[in-house]
Structures are given as structure tokens and as C-alpha cells.
Scaffold this active site. Structure first.
Site, mmCIF file in Angstrom:
data_model
loop_
_atom_site.group_PDB
_atom_site.id
_atom_site.type_symbol
_atom_site.label_atom_id
_atom_site.label_comp_id
_atom_site.label_asym_id
_atom_site.label_seq_id
_atom_site.Cartn_x
_atom_site.Cartn_y
_atom_site.Cartn_z
ATOM 1 N N GLY A 93 81.606 -22.741 15.219
ATOM 2 C CA GLY A 93 80.395 -23.392 14.758
ATOM 3 C C GLY A 93 80.955 -24.610 13.996
ATOM 4 N N TYR A 120 75.150 -22.354 5.139
ATOM 5 C CA TYR A 120 76.858 -22.167 5.675
ATOM 6 C C TYR A 120 76.733 -22.982 7.048
ATOM 7 C CZ TYR A 120 81.434 -20.637 7.523
ATOM 8 O OH TYR A 120 82.345 -20.445 7.858
ATOM 9 N N GLU A 221 71.957 -22.960 14.782
ATOM 10 C CA GLU A 221 71.858 -21.842 15.553
ATOM 11 C C GLU A 221 73.179 -20.824 15.818
ATOM 12 O OE1 GLU A 221 68.743 -20.567 17.550
ATOM 13 O OE2 GLU A 221 67.639 -21.916 16.064
ATOM 14 N N VAL A 222 74.218 -21.145 15.212
ATOM 15 C CA VAL A 222 75.392 -20.750 15.495
ATOM 16 C C VAL A 222 75.278 -18.963 15.253
ATOM 17 C CG1 VAL A 222 78.078 -20.477 14.900
ATOM 18 C CG2 VAL A 222 76.754 -22.658 15.079
#
Length: 422
Positions: A93, A120, A221-222
Site C-alpha cells: 500500500g 495511515y 482501500e488497502v
């Protein structure tokens, strides 16, 4: 394997001697020495390893990478069906978000990025620099980032849950109106920031502001995509379509793989500006194609919705039970199998209790369940999407016992001292 097994103890000791601390985030002495993955994914990996088509897409291409990109374009909705889109394939990500940010800046010629406190987006480069959780911990902020509060109904930054969305959108508009913002990057459910589910209208409001001021909306959307929240994409809960979507973690089925899906204007230029030797390798791509077949089938997504509702319900029942630790639960929240339990010193004053949270996580590990503290006093629960109803019941029982035990003093400060977490 037993948590007191000599081989595990020795492995943990060896790990402490050789693994760099900069890549450790430890809350208890966990060692995974074996496991079983999804048979379809394992079979796809094995077949690709026997006859790999090259090693990457750096100086050539191969069928699995092209097929994966095509699948991702079909899976992720487009704002403009007639506009050209591209797929960046990466390792994690972090690089997917880094490429998305740099691409939006290049496409718009603008330097600013709006991001969120305690968000994050990655552990290196621009992705780390726009991660509020890292910056709050001392990492260098990206020179162009402007942080906004993430709307939290349990701990509203305005003091009133009814006003948090309007206040955040007002601040976002003030930044966007200056005409220097390339993109807004946002998690549809803020994970490491405390498993915060934003109120209705939040993402739609950001979408409208980006449209009005010519900025891109990047939805990360990781951690929560590909079925974890009970929808294929977590942004579906708020009925928006982003400009750029980033995926990772589950996408590779355990192998390093990420993706950014977005406009060609963002992901085509500058040519060769995001190079890593093994990106798009055939083994990771084969795993991802098997993962996407499971996503298309929908069974794991439905299971995440159903099992998540069961787990949340059982934790809420415990919170209302009157047991020794029940009053230490301030809030239970989440979507699907991305859940958070906020632990406090007492329900009346709701003061965050990070020490208790660390002890609960440690005690849960001793009893056989893994839960990670985030934002200090929130237990993050992200079990496998294939968890069964019986396993959910057992997990809830373990967590309840762990909270009871930690609240009544069964875990000492010395036991958790070696595990600094964040």
C-alpha cells in the site's frame, strides 16, 4: 504450537538479535511457524512458480499482469466510463499511495494534499509523510500536506457528534478553495486511527468539494477493501466513486502486491517514474487473480458482513453484562470484519486507557486470540474473512475473558514492558 514451546522461545530470541527495530510493531511475543492458506490461491501460486512468465513488468509484460489489470479495472467503478484509466501494480500500500499522490500532483501541477489526523497510508516516502499517525509519532510531514480531523462520533473534535462532518468539510473547503490542492487522500474507515466509521455524508461531501475545486479524491482501500467491510469496496457504504483507489494486503493473498487504479492522466506520466525490479511479478499476479475470483464469487464478502455483525453483537452483549471488565468498554464499532473496541478507564468519564488496552491484547494472545491496539486505547479486530460462526463465538469469549482479566490485574506492567507497539 504451544506459546511456551522451546522452539518458539528460541525463534523470538533470534528475532530480537537480527531483525531491525524499524520494521517491528510488536504487542506480544507472537511467532507464526506454520499455517494454511486458501487452496485456490495456493494452487495458483504453485502453478505460476513452476512456469513463471518473466520476473516483472519493468521492461516487458506478461499475461498475468495484463489480466490482473483488466480485472481490477472491471472491479473498481469508474467515475467516467468513457475516460481512460490505468492500473499501477506495486508491492505494498505504501508505494501504491506514493504513486497516487505523486501522480495527482503531476497531473494538476499543484503541491498540496489534504489528509487526515491519525490516518495511515504507508511507511515510506510521500505515503508516510501524509500519514497522520506517523507524523504524530515524529516522522517528517510531507511539505505539502494539510491535516484535517477525521470525523469521530464517539470522540467528536467539535464536542458535538452532530457537527463533526460539517466542520471537517468546512475546513476541507477552505484548503481546496485556495486552488493549490492536487488531491484529498482518505480512508473510508480509519483503521490505525481507531477503527473510526465516518458518519453518513462524509465521503460524499469530500467528493463534491473535489469536483468543485478540480482536485482528485484518492480513497485508500488497502486495509479495508476487497470484502472486509461486507462490501467489495468500503467506499460503497457511502455511495461514492473515487478518482483513484488503492488496494493492497488482501490483494496478493499473502504475497507482496498492491495496486492503484485511476485516470490515465494520473498514472501514465512521467514515464518510468515509479520503477521497482519485481513489481507485477507473475507469482504475485497469479495469487491476486485467484483472490479476485473469490471476491467476484461474493461468499467471503457476505461472510464478512454476517460474521462481523455476530462478533459486534456478542461484544456489545458483554459490554452490557456487568462482568468485571464490561464497564471498561466505551464503544464497539466497525463495518463487517473490521471492528474496534475502545477501552476506557470507566464508562462515565470515558478517559482513554492505553495501559489496559496493551494488557488486554497481551492477555488475549495468551488465551489464543490476536487483537492489536491502535490509537493507544482501541483494540483492532480484523479476523480472516473465512472465520466461522463457532470461531466468532470463541473469539468473543476470549476477548471478554481477556478484558475481565486485565481489568482485575492479572497482567503486570512487566509482562507488557518489552512490547512497545506504536
Amino acid at each position: 504450537m504451544s506459546r511456551t514451546d522451546d522452539a518458539v522461545v528460541q525463534l523470538i530470541a533470534r528475532d530480537a538479535r537480527v531483525i531491525a527495530g524499524v520494521e517491528q510493531l510488536r504487542f506480544f511475543p507472537l511467532a507464526a511457524v506454520s499455517g494454511r492458506g486458501n487452496p485456490a490461491i495456493a494452487d495458483a501460486i504453485a502453478r505460476a512458480a513452476v512456469d513463471p512468465a518473466g520476473s516483472s513488468i519493468l521492461s516487458g509484460t506478461h499475461p498475468a499482469a495484463v489480466a490482473l489489470a483488466e480485472e481490477l479495472l472491471a472491479l473498481v467503478p469508474a467515475r467516467d466510463p468513457d475516460a481512460q484509466r490505468r492500473v499501477y501494480l506495486g508491492h505494498a500500500g505504501t508505494d501504491a499511495n506514493d504513486v497516487a499522490i505523486r501522480g495527482c500532483r503531476h497531473a494538476t501541477g499543484r503541491p498540496r494534499v489534504l489528509a487526515f489526523e491519525q490516518g495511515y497510508h504507508g511507511g515510506l516516502g510521500s505515503a508516510q509523510g501524509v500519514s497522520g499517525v506517523h507524523v504524530a509519532a515524529g516522522a517528517q510531514a510531507d511539505p505539502g500536506v494539510w491535516f484535517l480531523p477525521y470525523p469521530d462520533r464517539y470522540r467528536p473534535h467539535t464536542g458535538d457528534a452532530a457537527t463533526v462532518v460539517d466542520d471537517v468539510l468546512r475546513r476541507a473547503e477552505a484548503g481546496l478553495a485556495e486552488g493549490t490542492t492536487a488531491a484529498v487522500i482518505v480512508e473510508p474507515l480509519q483503521s490505525d486511527g481507531g477503527l473510526i466509521v465516518p458518519p453518513a455524508g462524509f465521503l460524499a461531501g469530500l467528493r463534491a468539494l473535489c469536483d468543485a475545486h478540480g482536485a482528485y479524491l484518492i480513497v485508500d482501500e488497502v486495509k479495508v477493501g476487497l470484502g472486509r467491510t461486507g462490501r467489495t469496496h468500503a467506499f460503497e457504504h457511502q455511495a461514492v466513486v473515487p478518482d483513484v483507489v488503492t488496494l493492497g494486503k488482501a490483494l496478493g493473498g499473502g504475497l507482496p502486491l498492491s495496486a492503484a487504479i485511476g485516470p490515465a492522466a494520473v498514472l501514465d506520466e512521467p514515464t518510468a517514474s515509479a520503477l521497482m525490479t519485481t513489481v507485477g511479478n507473475p507469482i504475485s499476479c497469479a495469487a491476486a487473480l485467484a483472490v479476485l475470483a473469490l471476491v467476484r464469487d461474493g461468499a467471503t464478502t457476505r461472510s464478512a458482513e454476517e460474521r462481523g455483525a455476530e462478533l459486534r453483537s456478542q461484544l456489545e452483549q458483554y459490554a452490557a453484562s456487568g462482568r468485571p471488565g464490561a464497564e471498561r468498554i466505551g464503544d464497539v464499532r466497525g463495518l463487517g470484519l473490521s471492528l474496534g473496541v475502545e477501552l476506557v478507564s470507566g464508562r462515565e468519564d470515558s478517559t482513554p486507557d492505553p495501559l489496559l488496552t496493551a494488557k488486554v491484547a497481551y492477555r488475549a494472545w495468551e488465551l489464543g486470540a490476536v487483537a492489536y491496539p491502535v490509537r493507544g486505547n482501541v483494540l483492532e479486530l480484523t479476523p480472516p474473512l473465512g472465520i466461522t460462526a463457532r470461531e466468532v463465538e470463541r473469539a468473543a469469549a476470549i476477548l471478554a475473558q481477556a478484558i475481565d482479566d486485565a481489568a482485575t490485574g492479572s497482567v503486570s506492567d512487566e509482562q507488557i514492558a518489552p512490547y512497545r507497539g506504536w
